[in-house]
Design a protein around this motif. Structure first.
Motif, PDB file in Angstrom:
ATOM      1  N   THR A  46      29.087  28.839  36.565  1.00 39.63           N
ATOM      2  CA  THR A  46      30.124  29.585  37.282  1.00 39.63           C
ATOM      3  C   THR A  46      29.480  30.322  38.443  1.00 39.63           C
ATOM      4  OG1 THR A  46      31.175  29.902  35.137  1.00 39.63           O
ATOM      5  CG2 THR A  46      32.122  31.083  36.996  1.00 39.63           C
ATOM      6  N   ALA A  47      29.645  29.764  39.632  1.00 38.08           N
ATOM      7  CA  ALA A  47      29.170  30.426  40.859  1.00 38.08           C
ATOM      8  C   ALA A  47      30.316  31.322  41.346  1.00 38.08           C
ATOM      9  CB  ALA A  47      28.778  29.367  41.874  1.00 38.08           C
ATOM     10  N   SER A  48      30.622  31.308  42.640  1.00 38.53           N
ATOM     11  CA  SER A  48      31.716  32.141  43.151  1.00 38.53           C
ATOM     12  C   SER A  48      31.968  31.813  44.623  1.00 38.53           C
ATOM     13  CB  SER A  48      31.326  33.620  43.047  1.00 38.53           C
ATOM     14  OG  SER A  48      32.315  34.429  43.633  1.00 38.53           O
ATOM     15  N   ILE A  49      33.212  31.977  45.031  1.00 37.01           N
ATOM     16  CA  ILE A  49      33.531  31.875  46.463  1.00 37.01           C
ATOM     17  C   ILE A  49      32.719  32.931  47.230  1.00 37.01           C
ATOM     18  CG2 ILE A  49      35.394  32.280  48.172  1.00 37.01           C
ATOM     19  CD1 ILE A  49      35.805  29.626  46.762  1.00 37.01           C
ATOM     20  N   ALA A  50      32.415  34.069  46.535  1.00 37.63           N
ATOM     21  CA  ALA A  50      31.635  35.152  47.163  1.00 37.63           C
ATOM     22  C   ALA A  50      30.223  34.699  47.530  1.00 37.63           C
ATOM     23  CB  ALA A  50      31.563  36.355  46.220  1.00 37.63           C
ATOM     24  N   GLY A  51      29.796  33.550  47.017  1.00 34.32           N
ATOM     25  CA  GLY A  51      28.455  33.059  47.322  1.00 34.32           C
ATOM     26  C   GLY A  51      28.381  32.273  48.620  1.00 34.32           C
TER      27      GLY A  51
END
Ligand SMILES: NC(=O)c1ccc[n+]([C@@H]2O[C@H](COP(=O)([O-])OP(=O)(O)OC[C@H]3O[C@@H](n4cnc5c(N)ncnc54)[C@H](OP(=O)(O)O)[C@@H]3O)[C@@H](O)[C@H]2O)c1
Length: 229
Positions: free
Chosen positions: A119-124
């Protein structure tokens, strides 16, 4: 949904609350063998079924995970808190969990697992002023997952790497905005559908792919002028 033959025994890391808990419940309902892992024992006991008390940053975390015999690992454990000023302790925690622990699991999975999702993130996708350590750590995760995907393909390793890209999800960690925010149950449903369709990258929910495209396309000078808190 049709079962996936390369996912039989699934270890969910970060399963005690939010997205991870919903993933455990839905995967079990679909008939998969699922081991729920996390640090908060009371929440693991409440979840029931097969559980593993595990801090992903512990030196023996990968060894303990390996002992479960899981063929699929969902690295969903994560840490990030919004701070008005850069905070050394919070940044260190984000780097420990989201980079160092993640990296150890992702590397181990290459020759051991059939499926590894993180689980990465759009924030990355871009640097953000109030979650700087968090977004930088998720940027590492996004690039590392792409690198491992390429390694698996070109090195003919059996593991498929799946990058999960949530926008806002209504959990303890997702309180910054209600914009396009979904429940953890919807997030889990979208993730499981993506895993079963053998996608390489899963946007949660799918329309966040548009935001991802926009963020990637925005020129630096313009992006830096827009406050994102
Ligand atoms: N909510 C959002 O809007 C959003 C957006 C983008 C990405 N994400 C990502 O989604 C993932 C799940 O977060 P969530 O939103 O569901 O929030 P959450 O409810 O706070 O879940 C975080 C999970 O990570 C686990 N965890 C944290 N540190 C750990 C450690 N050292 N060892 C083992 N487990 C650890 C926690 O379990 P214990 O405390 O019991 O160990 C918990 O189960 C995270 O990776 C987060 O970065 C969330």
């Amino acid at each position: 949904m049709k079962a996936c033959t390369d996912m039989k025994r699934i270890l969910v890391l970060g399963a005690t609350s939010g997205i991870g808990k919903a993933l455990v419940e839905q995967l079990r309902a679909l008939g998969y063998e699922v081991i729920a892992a996390g640090r908060r024992k009371a929440l693991l006991d409440a979840l029931g079924g097969e559980t593993l008390e595990l801090d992903v940053t512990a030196p023996d975390a990968v060894e303990k995970a390996a002992a479960t015999g899981a063929d699929t690992v969902l690295f969903n454990a994560g840490f990030g808190e919004r701070t008005p000023m850069p905070d050394a302790n919070r940044t260190d925690r984000a780097l420990q969990v989201n980079i160092l622990a993640f990296e150890r699991f992702a590397r181990w999975a290459l020759t051991t697992c059939t499926c590894f999702a993180a689980t990465a993130s759009i924030a990355g996708i871009r640097g953000l002023e109030d979650t700087n350590g968090y977004s930088a750590s998720k940027a590492y995760m996004i690039n590392a997952m792409e690198g491992y995907r390429r390694k698996a393909r070109h090195g003919k390793h059996p593991c498929r790497y799946v990058t999960l890209m949530p926008g806002f999800v209504d959990t303890a960690m997702g309180q910054a905005s209600t914009f396009w925010r979904c429940s953890p149950e919807v997030a889990a449903k979208v993730i499981i559908r993506g895993l079963l369709r053998r996608k390489a990258v899963v946007y949660v929910t799918p329309r966040w792919r548009l935001i991802a495209l926009l963020l990637r396309a925005l020129p630096r000078a313009l992006f830096e002028r827009i406050p994102i808190c």
